[in-house]
Design a protein around this motif. Structure first.
Motif, PDB file in Angstrom:
ATOM      1  N   UNK A 295      28.683  19.550   9.872  1.00 30.54           N
ATOM      2  CA  UNK A 295      30.060  19.100   9.671  1.00 30.54           C
ATOM      3  C   UNK A 295      30.737  18.742  10.990  1.00 30.54           C
ATOM      4  N   UNK A 296      30.593  19.604  11.994  1.00 29.59           N
ATOM      5  CA  UNK A 296      31.267  19.340  13.268  1.00 29.59           C
ATOM      6  C   UNK A 296      30.810  18.026  13.881  1.00 29.59           C
ATOM      7  N   UNK A 297      29.508  17.769  13.817  1.00 30.05           N
ATOM      8  CA  UNK A 297      28.985  16.529  14.396  1.00 30.05           C
ATOM      9  C   UNK A 297      29.524  15.314  13.650  1.00 30.05           C
ATOM     10  N   UNK A 298      29.621  15.430  12.332  1.00 25.72           N
ATOM     11  CA  UNK A 298      30.175  14.323  11.551  1.00 25.72           C
ATOM     12  C   UNK A 298      31.639  14.090  11.896  1.00 25.72           C
ATOM     13  N   UNK A 299      32.391  15.172  12.025  1.00 29.42           N
ATOM     14  CA  UNK A 299      33.806  15.031  12.345  1.00 29.42           C
ATOM     15  C   UNK A 299      34.018  14.499  13.758  1.00 29.42           C
ATOM     16  N   UNK A 300      33.119  14.829  14.671  1.00 33.15           N
ATOM     17  CA  UNK A 300      33.248  14.317  16.040  1.00 33.15           C
ATOM     18  C   UNK A 300      33.241  12.795  16.054  1.00 33.15           C
ATOM     19  N   UNK A 301      32.499  12.215  15.110  1.00 34.01           N
ATOM     20  CA  UNK A 301      32.408  10.756  15.038  1.00 34.01           C
ATOM     21  C   UNK A 301      33.216  10.183  13.866  1.00 34.01           C
ATOM     22  N   UNK A 302      34.127  11.002  13.356  1.00 32.13           N
ATOM     23  CA  UNK A 302      35.069  10.548  12.332  1.00 32.13           C
ATOM     24  C   UNK A 302      34.371  10.030  11.074  1.00 32.13           C
ATOM     25  N   UNK A 303      33.250  10.646  10.720  1.00 32.99           N
ATOM     26  CA  UNK A 303      32.544  10.263   9.505  1.00 32.99           C
ATOM     27  C   UNK A 303      33.137  10.995   8.312  1.00 32.99           C
ATOM     28  N   UNK A 304      33.445  10.278   7.272  1.00 28.69           N
ATOM     29  CA  UNK A 304      33.966  10.889   6.055  1.00 28.69           C
ATOM     30  C   UNK A 304      32.825  11.213   5.103  1.00 28.69           C
ATOM     31  N   UNK A 305      32.952  12.346   4.406  1.00 25.97           N
ATOM     32  CA  UNK A 305      32.011  12.731   3.362  1.00 25.97           C
ATOM     33  C   UNK A 305      30.578  12.871   3.849  1.00 25.97           C
ATOM     34  N   UNK A 306      30.444  13.400   5.054  1.00 24.77           N
ATOM     35  CA  UNK A 306      29.131  13.666   5.644  1.00 24.77           C
ATOM     36  C   UNK A 306      29.164  15.052   6.272  1.00 24.77           C
ATOM     37  N   UNK A 307      28.068  15.787   6.132  1.00 27.24           N
ATOM     38  CA  UNK A 307      27.942  17.059   6.826  1.00 27.24           C
ATOM     39  C   UNK A 307      28.263  18.282   6.008  1.00 27.24           C
ATOM     40  N   UNK A 308      28.480  18.116   4.700  1.00 26.12           N
ATOM     41  CA  UNK A 308      28.764  19.258   3.829  1.00 26.12           C
ATOM     42  C   UNK A 308      28.056  19.046   2.496  1.00 26.12           C
ATOM     43  N   UNK A 309      27.935  20.119   1.737  1.00 22.23           N
ATOM     44  CA  UNK A 309      27.268  20.062   0.440  1.00 22.23           C
ATOM     45  C   UNK A 309      28.268  20.405  -0.664  1.00 22.23           C
ATOM     46  N   UNK A 310      29.032  19.404  -1.047  1.00 19.06           N
ATOM     47  CA  UNK A 310      29.982  19.557  -2.141  1.00 19.06           C
ATOM     48  C   UNK A 310      30.270  18.183  -2.724  1.00 19.06           C
ATOM     49  N   UNK A 311      31.019  18.133  -3.799  1.00 16.93           N
ATOM     50  CA  UNK A 311      31.241  16.879  -4.512  1.00 16.93           C
ATOM     51  C   UNK A 311      31.810  15.794  -3.607  1.00 16.93           C
ATOM     52  N   UNK A 312      31.225  14.602  -3.704  1.00 18.11           N
ATOM     53  CA  UNK A 312      31.692  13.453  -2.942  1.00 18.11           C
ATOM     54  C   UNK A 312      30.997  13.243  -1.622  1.00 18.11           C
ATOM     55  N   UNK A 313      30.203  14.216  -1.182  1.00 16.64           N
ATOM     56  CA  UNK A 313      29.514  14.103   0.103  1.00 16.64           C
ATOM     57  C   UNK A 313      28.129  13.488  -0.073  1.00 16.64           C
ATOM     58  N   UNK A 314      27.673  12.807   0.966  1.00 15.24           N
ATOM     59  CA  UNK A 314      26.342  12.199   0.943  1.00 15.24           C
ATOM     60  C   UNK A 314      25.289  13.287   0.752  1.00 15.24           C
ATOM     61  N   UNK A 315      24.321  13.012  -0.106  1.00  9.76           N
ATOM     62  CA  UNK A 315      23.296  14.007  -0.440  1.00  9.76           C
ATOM     63  C   UNK A 315      22.180  14.023   0.597  1.00  9.76           C
ATOM     64  N   UNK A 316      22.523  14.495   1.780  1.00  6.96           N
ATOM     65  CA  UNK A 316      21.546  14.788   2.831  1.00  6.96           C
ATOM     66  C   UNK A 316      21.430  16.298   2.893  1.00  6.96           C
ATOM     67  N   UNK A 317      20.252  16.823   2.584  1.00  3.17           N
ATOM     68  CA  UNK A 317      20.109  18.276   2.555  1.00  3.17           C
ATOM     69  C   UNK A 317      18.700  18.694   2.915  1.00  3.17           C
ATOM     70  N   UNK A 318      18.608  19.941   3.356  1.00  7.44           N
ATOM     71  CA  UNK A 318      17.334  20.491   3.777  1.00  7.44           C
ATOM     72  C   UNK A 318      17.146  21.855   3.122  1.00  7.44           C
ATOM     73  N   UNK A 319      15.986  22.057   2.523  1.00  7.63           N
ATOM     74  CA  UNK A 319      15.638  23.345   1.928  1.00  7.63           C
ATOM     75  C   UNK A 319      14.783  24.109   2.930  1.00  7.63           C
ATOM     76  N   UNK A 320      15.213  25.315   3.303  1.00 12.06           N
ATOM     77  CA  UNK A 320      14.464  26.122   4.267  1.00 12.06           C
ATOM     78  C   UNK A 320      14.297  27.536   3.712  1.00 12.06           C
TER      79      UNK A 320
END
Length: 554
Positions: A295-320
């Motif tokens: 989230x912080x990295x996305x906000x540093x570059x003013x990206x909306x709806x990136x960097x979190x896992x909730x409704x409306x956000x881009x589905x980029x995710x990692x299972x570990x």
């Protein structure tokens, strides 16, 4: 609520970056977006993935890096990054742009579009890095402006030429204005700058910096409203020194960047995932470290709806399965699992910019008294010490290399305009020579060696392979890695590149008694916008006085 989804991810410990905690719940994905976080009694999905109690985190984001430093082509690097849970990177192609200009930027954009990985191409602000550098190309505001129409352009890359900002250089001011007018971010490069000088950056709209090297500098930048991209690269390992600056009040102003990292380093240690592990091993809570990397990295570059896992956000995710290792079980990018994609073969970029010749006569280094200005290497850092010391010389008052002091030269490679010669201490070169065409930021030929003969042989080898990395041993045998994409990157696979790079490092270990990456260190010796004493094709450059100086000292 009725949801019809493509994917239903069940039995997950999902990272809530807004509250920095893991929540046992489900994720629903449609297309490239997350449409719901939570359990639904009437949800329907085409497919279900049971995460079996594993952790699910947003895709990691590298907030600033140079693809060229890996020597891998963009498509190759994308696959490596995704294997490490990194799904997005903000890249500055000023290396290849310094070689070939606007066509090189277009090449990087075209290659970025051939992979599911998210590349945000930041337009190079300083090609050349300073107005006196001699590069293969020069880019002005008018050259960059048309690129803002491309959806993968993220903004203006690190502004390295602080004097241009301080003096309100019209072209630099136009570059910044064009980025802001396009609603894009402008990255900073505040190496060696005071808080007053950082304020000059803030006043023109620059709000990130990756050049803090300790907690004090990071805290100063945070207090000025800058977003600090904590750099942990192959040479520039600043993270542990910066972490103490982070507190509960300013944590949203910090994220991670690799800046310059080799293919071997990424293959062995990872990218931003390594930065997260460093932070956790230093005592940082995993939830905070992962939030900084997403989230912080996305906000540093003013990206909306990136960097979190909730409704409306881009589905980029990692299972570990294990937060300590962060080794991905599976990775999703824009709603699609990457294991369903075949690797993309890089396309070539035709350049033949090796118009350089070097002879022993070009390497002559006469001294008046033997007291000289010397570049002192700082292991694992890209800045240097400017030392004035007595150095060895022969009866003809010529500098004589030793295991302590090596000769270094930078030769202009685009039009064969000549070379500068200096003395460097700290590489530990006992015999032979090490050379490369990857030399930030002009990418002229840079070679350090124990003899003029070995240096000339290295230069000839670089010309013959069209640019790359070479080691000449004490017997005159040459080991080389060709970098056919502008003398900076290769179309070879990561396995081939890593194997050849390791072979080069093994050869270097026979010549040098140091434990840091000599190629990466050497590449920054030609970067005059970093303190303190550097060398270009025009000679020694003193960062503190912002001027060229001679070899002789009083």
């Amino acid at each position: 609520m009725t949801v019809t989804a493509d994917w239903h991810i069940t039995n997950a410990k999902v990272l809530d970056v807004f509250n920095q905690k893991f929540v046992e719940t489900d994720l629903w994905v449609t297309g490239d977006k997350i449409v719901f976080l939570g359990t639904l009694t009437d949800g329907v999905a085409s497919q279900t993935y049971d995460s079996q109690g594993q952790y699910v985190i947003p895709g990691l984001i590298d907030a600033h890096m140079h693809v060229e430093s890996t020597t891998l082509a963009p498509t190759t690097l994308a696959s490596v990054f995704m294997d490490h849970g990194v799904t997005r990177a903000f890249i500055d192609p000023h290396e290849i742009a310094s070689v070939a200009g606007a066509p090189a930027i277009q090449y990087m954009l075209d290659e970025a579009g051939r992979t599911p990985f998210h590349y945000h191409v930041m337009l190079p602000s300083s090609v050349p890095a300073t107005n006196f550098e001699r590069t293969g190309a020069a880019l002005h505001a008018a050259d960059l402006k048309p690129f803002y129409e491309h959806p993968d352009v993220g903004g203006l890359a690190e502004v390295m030429d602080y004097p241009a900002v301080a003096n309100a250089d019209p072209d630099m001011m136009q570059k910044i204005a064009d980025a802001l007018a396009a609603h894009k971010t402008v990255d900073g490069h505040g190496a060696g700058l005071t808080p007053e000088q950082i304020a000059d950056y803030r006043n023109v709209g620059i709000d990130t910096d990756h050049e803090a090297v300790n907690a004090q500098e990071a805290a100063e930048r945070a207090a000025l409203g800058m977003h600090i991209l904590i750099r942990e690269g192959t040479v520039e390992q600043d993270e542990l020194a910066i972490l103490p600056a982070i507190n509960a009040q300013n944590q949203r102003q910090f994220s991670f960047a690799t800046d310059d990292k080799t293919a071997v380093d990424i293959a062995e240690n990872g990218g931003v995932d390594h930065s997260v592990r460093v932070a956790m091993n230093a005592g940082m809570a995993p939830e905070l470290a992962l939030t900084m990397a997403t989230l912080n990295a996305a906000e540093a570059h003013h990206l909306a709806n990136v960097g979190a896992l909730t409704a409306g956000y881009v589905a980029d995710l990692v299972v570990v399965g294990d937060l300590k290792t962060l080794k991905p079980t599976r990775t999703m990018v824009s709603g699609e699992w990457i294991d369903e994609h075949e690797p993309v073969q890089p396309r070539p970029f035709a350049t033949n910019l090796m118009n350089v010749s070097l002879t022993k006569a070009d390497l002559a280094l006469p001294l008046k008294t033997g007291r000289a200005h010397v570049i002192d290497v700082k292991p694992f850092h890209i800045d240097t010490e400017h030392s004035i010391v007595d150095v060895p010389m022969n009866e003809d008052h010529e500098f004589m290399p030793t295991a302590e002091f090596a000769k270094i030269t930078v030769a202009e490679r685009y039009h064969d305009l000549g070379n500068g010669v200096g003395i460097i201490r700290g590489l530990g070169i006992r015999e032979g020579a090490v050379g490369t065409t990857f030399s930030n930021d002009s990418h002229n030929v840079v070679i350090a060696g124990a003899s003029d003969e070995a240096i000339v042989q290295a230069a000839n080898a670089l010309r013959e392979i069209g640019g790359g990395m070479v080691v000449v041993d004490g017997q005159g045998d040459v080991t080389a890695l060709p970098l056919e994409i502008g003398g900076l990157m290769t179309t070879a696979s990561v396995e081939t590149t890593v194997a050849k790079t390791r072979e080069l490092h093994a050869k270097i270990s026979q010549l040098c008694n140091v434990d840091f990456d000599v190629f990466q260190t050497l590449s920054f010796m030609a970067l005059p916008v970093i303190p303190s004493l550097k060398i270009t094709d025009q000679g020694l450059f003193d960062f503190d006085t912002w001027s060229f100086i001679g070899i002789d000292a009083e």
